[in-house]
Design a protein around this motif. Sequence first.
Motif, PDB file in Angstrom:
ATOM      1  N   CYS A  73      22.367  61.059  34.869  1.00  0.00           N
ATOM      2  CA  CYS A  73      21.097  61.790  34.717  1.00  0.00           C
ATOM      3  C   CYS A  73      20.447  61.449  33.385  1.00  0.00           C
ATOM      4  O   CYS A  73      19.243  61.194  33.315  1.00  0.00           O
ATOM      5  N   VAL A  74      21.245  61.437  32.322  1.00  0.00           N
ATOM      6  CA  VAL A  74      20.716  61.086  31.001  1.00  0.00           C
ATOM      7  C   VAL A  74      20.207  59.645  31.011  1.00  0.00           C
ATOM      8  O   VAL A  74      19.152  59.347  30.451  1.00  0.00           O
ATOM      9  N   SER A  75      20.914  58.772  31.688  1.00  0.00           N
ATOM     10  CA  SER A  75      20.492  57.372  31.781  1.00  0.00           C
ATOM     11  C   SER A  75      19.126  57.248  32.462  1.00  0.00           C
ATOM     12  O   SER A  75      18.263  56.490  32.011  1.00  0.00           O
ATOM     13  N   VAL A  76      18.918  58.001  33.539  1.00  0.00           N
ATOM     14  CA  VAL A  76      17.629  57.956  34.233  1.00  0.00           C
ATOM     15  C   VAL A  76      16.531  58.499  33.332  1.00  0.00           C
ATOM     16  O   VAL A  76      15.436  57.934  33.259  1.00  0.00           O
ATOM     17  N   GLU A 123      16.451  58.366  30.117  1.00  0.00           N
ATOM     18  CA  GLU A 123      16.180  57.316  29.130  1.00  0.00           C
ATOM     19  C   GLU A 123      15.311  56.212  29.733  1.00  0.00           C
ATOM     20  O   GLU A 123      14.408  55.702  29.084  1.00  0.00           O
ATOM     21  N   GLN A 124      15.560  55.855  30.986  1.00  0.00           N
ATOM     22  CA  GLN A 124      14.746  54.839  31.650  1.00  0.00           C
ATOM     23  C   GLN A 124      13.309  55.316  31.820  1.00  0.00           C
ATOM     24  O   GLN A 124      12.363  54.551  31.588  1.00  0.00           O
ATOM     25  N   VAL A 125      13.139  56.569  32.211  1.00  0.00           N
ATOM     26  CA  VAL A 125      11.799  57.124  32.379  1.00  0.00           C
ATOM     27  C   VAL A 125      11.071  57.145  31.040  1.00  0.00           C
ATOM     28  O   VAL A 125       9.874  56.849  30.969  1.00  0.00           O
ATOM     29  N   LYS A 126      11.794  57.449  29.980  1.00  0.00           N
ATOM     30  CA  LYS A 126      11.175  57.463  28.652  1.00  0.00           C
ATOM     31  C   LYS A 126      10.621  56.087  28.291  1.00  0.00           C
ATOM     32  O   LYS A 126       9.653  55.977  27.547  1.00  0.00           O
ATOM     33  N   GLN A 127      11.218  55.033  28.835  1.00  0.00           N
ATOM     34  CA  GLN A 127      10.768  53.678  28.568  1.00  0.00           C
ATOM     35  C   GLN A 127       9.724  53.205  29.583  1.00  0.00           C
ATOM     36  O   GLN A 127       9.258  52.074  29.527  1.00  0.00           O
ATOM     37  N   GLY A 128       9.379  54.064  30.526  1.00  0.00           N
ATOM     38  CA  GLY A 128       8.335  53.729  31.486  1.00  0.00           C
ATOM     39  C   GLY A 128       8.815  53.145  32.791  1.00  0.00           C
ATOM     40  O   GLY A 128       8.020  52.780  33.640  1.00  0.00           O
ATOM     41  N   VAL A 129      10.121  53.020  32.975  1.00  0.00           N
ATOM     42  CA  VAL A 129      10.670  52.496  34.224  1.00  0.00           C
ATOM     43  C   VAL A 129      11.827  53.393  34.613  1.00  0.00           C
ATOM     44  O   VAL A 129      12.735  53.585  33.806  1.00  0.00           O
ATOM     45  N   PRO A 130      11.889  53.989  35.744  1.00  0.00           N
ATOM     46  CA  PRO A 130      10.931  53.900  36.838  1.00  0.00           C
ATOM     47  C   PRO A 130       9.702  54.766  36.586  1.00  0.00           C
ATOM     48  O   PRO A 130       9.660  55.549  35.634  1.00  0.00           O
ATOM     49  N   THR A 131       8.734  54.637  37.457  1.00  0.00           N
ATOM     50  CA  THR A 131       7.521  55.430  37.374  1.00  0.00           C
ATOM     51  C   THR A 131       7.854  56.896  37.623  1.00  0.00           C
ATOM     52  O   THR A 131       8.591  57.214  38.540  1.00  0.00           O
ATOM     53  N   LEU A 132       7.310  57.758  36.783  1.00  0.00           N
ATOM     54  CA  LEU A 132       7.475  59.191  36.979  1.00  0.00           C
ATOM     55  C   LEU A 132       6.205  59.711  37.623  1.00  0.00           C
ATOM     56  O   LEU A 132       5.113  59.551  37.079  1.00  0.00           O
ATOM     57  N   ALA A 133       6.354  60.298  38.790  1.00  0.00           N
ATOM     58  CA  ALA A 133       5.213  60.853  39.507  1.00  0.00           C
ATOM     59  C   ALA A 133       5.327  62.368  39.518  1.00  0.00           C
ATOM     60  O   ALA A 133       6.413  62.914  39.718  1.00  0.00           O
ATOM     61  N   LEU A 134       4.201  63.024  39.285  1.00  0.00           N
ATOM     62  CA  LEU A 134       4.125  64.480  39.340  1.00  0.00           C
ATOM     63  C   LEU A 134       2.913  64.878  40.163  1.00  0.00           C
ATOM     64  O   LEU A 134       1.924  64.141  40.214  1.00  0.00           O
ATOM     65  N   VAL A 170       7.980  54.952  45.135  1.00  0.00           N
ATOM     66  CA  VAL A 170       8.403  55.724  43.974  1.00  0.00           C
ATOM     67  C   VAL A 170       9.544  56.605  44.476  1.00  0.00           C
ATOM     68  O   VAL A 170       9.311  57.570  45.197  1.00  0.00           O
ATOM     69  N   PRO A 171      10.781  56.261  44.125  1.00  0.00           N
ATOM     70  CA  PRO A 171      11.928  56.960  44.706  1.00  0.00           C
ATOM     71  C   PRO A 171      12.110  58.370  44.156  1.00  0.00           C
ATOM     72  O   PRO A 171      11.649  58.701  43.069  1.00  0.00           O
ATOM     73  N   ILE A 172      12.810  59.166  44.933  1.00  0.00           N
ATOM     74  CA  ILE A 172      13.310  60.454  44.462  1.00  0.00           C
ATOM     75  C   ILE A 172      14.715  60.167  43.955  1.00  0.00           C
ATOM     76  O   ILE A 172      15.527  59.560  44.661  1.00  0.00           O
ATOM     77  N   VAL A 173      14.990  60.592  42.741  1.00  0.00           N
ATOM     78  CA  VAL A 173      16.320  60.407  42.161  1.00  0.00           C
ATOM     79  C   VAL A 173      17.073  61.716  42.348  1.00  0.00           C
ATOM     80  O   VAL A 173      16.620  62.771  41.920  1.00  0.00           O
ATOM     81  N   ASN A 174      18.213  61.658  43.006  1.00  0.00           N
ATOM     82  CA  ASN A 174      18.987  62.846  43.341  1.00  0.00           C
ATOM     83  C   ASN A 174      20.367  62.786  42.712  1.00  0.00           C
ATOM     84  O   ASN A 174      21.063  61.779  42.820  1.00  0.00           O
TER      85      ASN A 174
END
Length: 147
Positions: free
Chosen positions: A4-7, A9-20, A105-109
């Motif tokens: 979860c922390v790894s994901v 960190e990836q979102v913080k770098q812009g990959v993967p796309t975060l959709a809201l 844009v995947p859902i991360v579970n």
Amino acid sequence: MRQCVSVIEQVKQGVPTLALDDSGLILDEYQKRLRAYPDSVGYMFLRKWLDSNWHNIVLVDIQPINAEQGRFGVLSGRVLKGFDRDDKKFVATAVAAQNKLDNTVPIVNAVDSDYVEHFHALRALGVRVEFLCPEMQPPNAESAERP
């Protein structure tokens, strides 16, 4: 937890796309849940990073019809029978983001069993689910991806 922390960190770098969703349903839910844990990684991410990185987020219109009942126009009558109504906003957001970006844009579970139980129905909607915990990956889901 490391996944979860790894994901995050990836979102913080812009990959993967975060959709809201642009109606704020997802953020409202996370804010309610995380207030009880102000020192958690999730809370810090939500408060500090999201507040200053809106340019890295895709906002989409999920067309809420009756959010409490899990009804969203972007799902246009497609029903996930038995799927948690509160979680349908995530599915609607994934579908709307895919439509907007013309890309998945995947859902991360991590541990939500609804995504396992309804894996094939989600796939039929074009929603990709990435399972962070191998023990949560559905059987016979050879095409399921993990980050």
